[in-house]
Design a protein around this motif. Structure first.
Motif, PDB file in Angstrom:
ATOM      1  N   LEU A  77       0.830  -1.210   0.000  1.00 25.07           N
ATOM      2  CA  LEU A  77       0.000   0.000   0.000  1.00 25.07           C
ATOM      3  C   LEU A  77       0.860   1.253   0.000  1.00 25.07           C
ATOM      4  O   LEU A  77       1.962   1.272   0.530  1.00 25.07           O
ATOM      5  CB  LEU A  77      -0.932   0.005   1.211  1.00 25.07           C
ATOM      6  N   SER A  78       0.313   2.312  -0.576  1.00 25.27           N
ATOM      7  CA  SER A  78       1.013   3.593  -0.667  1.00 25.27           C
ATOM      8  C   SER A  78       0.562   4.521   0.458  1.00 25.27           C
ATOM      9  O   SER A  78      -0.642   4.758   0.625  1.00 25.27           O
ATOM     10  CB  SER A  78       0.720   4.249  -2.012  1.00 25.27           C
ATOM     11  N   ALA A  80       0.873   7.595   0.454  1.00 25.24           N
ATOM     12  CA  ALA A  80       0.412   8.837  -0.152  1.00 25.24           C
ATOM     13  C   ALA A  80      -1.022   8.735  -0.672  1.00 25.24           C
ATOM     14  O   ALA A  80      -1.675   9.744  -0.905  1.00 25.24           O
ATOM     15  CB  ALA A  80       1.348   9.238  -1.289  1.00 25.24           C
ATOM     16  N   SER A  81      -1.516   7.520  -0.842  1.00 25.95           N
ATOM     17  CA  SER A  81      -2.844   7.308  -1.387  1.00 25.95           C
ATOM     18  C   SER A  81      -3.899   7.423  -0.290  1.00 25.95           C
ATOM     19  O   SER A  81      -3.830   6.718   0.721  1.00 25.95           O
ATOM     20  CB  SER A  81      -2.922   5.917  -2.022  1.00 25.95           C
ATOM     21  N   ASP A  82      -4.889   8.292  -0.497  1.00 26.29           N
ATOM     22  CA  ASP A  82      -5.975   8.433   0.476  1.00 26.29           C
ATOM     23  C   ASP A  82      -6.719   7.108   0.655  1.00 26.29           C
ATOM     24  O   ASP A  82      -7.093   6.738   1.766  1.00 26.29           O
ATOM     25  CB  ASP A  82      -6.955   9.524   0.049  1.00 26.29           C
ATOM     26  N   ARG A  83      -6.931   6.394  -0.442  1.00 25.43           N
ATOM     27  CA  ARG A  83      -7.640   5.117  -0.373  1.00 25.43           C
ATOM     28  C   ARG A  83      -6.849   4.103   0.454  1.00 25.43           C
ATOM     29  O   ARG A  83      -7.401   3.406   1.305  1.00 25.43           O
ATOM     30  CB  ARG A  83      -7.894   4.586  -1.774  1.00 25.43           C
ATOM     31  N   ASP A  84      -5.536   4.029   0.231  1.00 31.08           N
ATOM     32  CA  ASP A  84      -4.709   3.080   0.976  1.00 31.08           C
ATOM     33  C   ASP A  84      -4.590   3.475   2.445  1.00 31.08           C
ATOM     34  O   ASP A  84      -4.585   2.606   3.330  1.00 31.08           O
ATOM     35  CB  ASP A  84      -3.322   2.951   0.343  1.00 31.08           C
ATOM     36  N   ARG A  85      -4.510   4.769   2.728  1.00 35.31           N
ATOM     37  CA  ARG A  85      -4.469   5.204   4.127  1.00 35.31           C
ATOM     38  C   ARG A  85      -5.767   4.842   4.841  1.00 35.31           C
ATOM     39  O   ARG A  85      -5.751   4.429   5.993  1.00 35.31           O
ATOM     40  CB  ARG A  85      -4.187   6.704   4.215  1.00 35.31           C
ATOM     41  N   THR A  87      -7.616   2.265   4.008  1.00 36.72           N
ATOM     42  CA  THR A  87      -7.519   0.811   4.170  1.00 36.72           C
ATOM     43  C   THR A  87      -6.725   0.464   5.425  1.00 36.72           C
ATOM     44  O   THR A  87      -7.111  -0.419   6.193  1.00 36.72           O
ATOM     45  CB  THR A  87      -6.869   0.173   2.923  1.00 36.72           C
TER      46      THR A  87
END
Length: 155
Positions: A77-78, A80-85, A87
């Motif tokens: 997961l990244s 920087a990614s709002d979706r991954d954060r 998650t």
């Protein structure tokens, strides 16, 4: 006298050697219990589950066992990614609700880090069940992406 509470089983096993030698029945203050819970949360977040509960859905007893203790792997997961954060924060919330019976109404939110570091910070809020009371608690959790390790402390 301020309210005191019995320590958790882990705290009893780890024990204070001086108290054990004197035969003292350990009683903890709310602050000491919160510090103990912060330690346990840190250990939980730094444990990687062998299976997700979904993978063991056909085996309900196994889905509630130590095989699912900890967090799922987030290395792909990244930060920087709002979706991954989201998650990651959802994974933390689900792990705490599923694996720590002392906590209720768990909320986990990503905190904006105003420093130039690459770490990811979370705010954890919950109700700590201390018979017969429920104590609101808050913890700060920081994920260090290089090591994939969490640090947790009382807020």
């Amino acid at each position: 006298m301020a309210d005191t509470y019995a320590p958790s089983l882990l705290d009893k096993l780890l024990g204070d050697a001086d108290e054990a030698q004197r035969g003292v029945l350990a009683r903890y203050s709310v602050e000491r219990i919160k510090a103990s819970v912060a330690r346990d949360i840190e250990h939980l977040l730094n444990t990687h589950a062998s299976f997700t509960p979904e993978e063991l859905a056909a085996y309900p007893h196994a889905a509630r066992s130590l095989a699912t203790l900890g967090l799922v792997d987030i290395s792909s997961l990244s930060m920087a990614s709002d979706r991954d954060r989201k998650t990651i924060s959802d994974s933390i919330r689900h792990a705490l609700m599923r694996q720590d019976a002392r906590l209720r109404e768990v909320e986990v939110a990503v905190r904006e880090d105003r420093t130039a570091t690459a770490k990811l910070s979370f705010s954890i809020r919950a109700k700590l069940m201390l018979h017969p009371h429920a104590e609101p608690v808050a913890f700060d959790a920081v994920l260090h992406p290089g090591s994939q390790r969490y640090e947790v402390g009382a807020a």
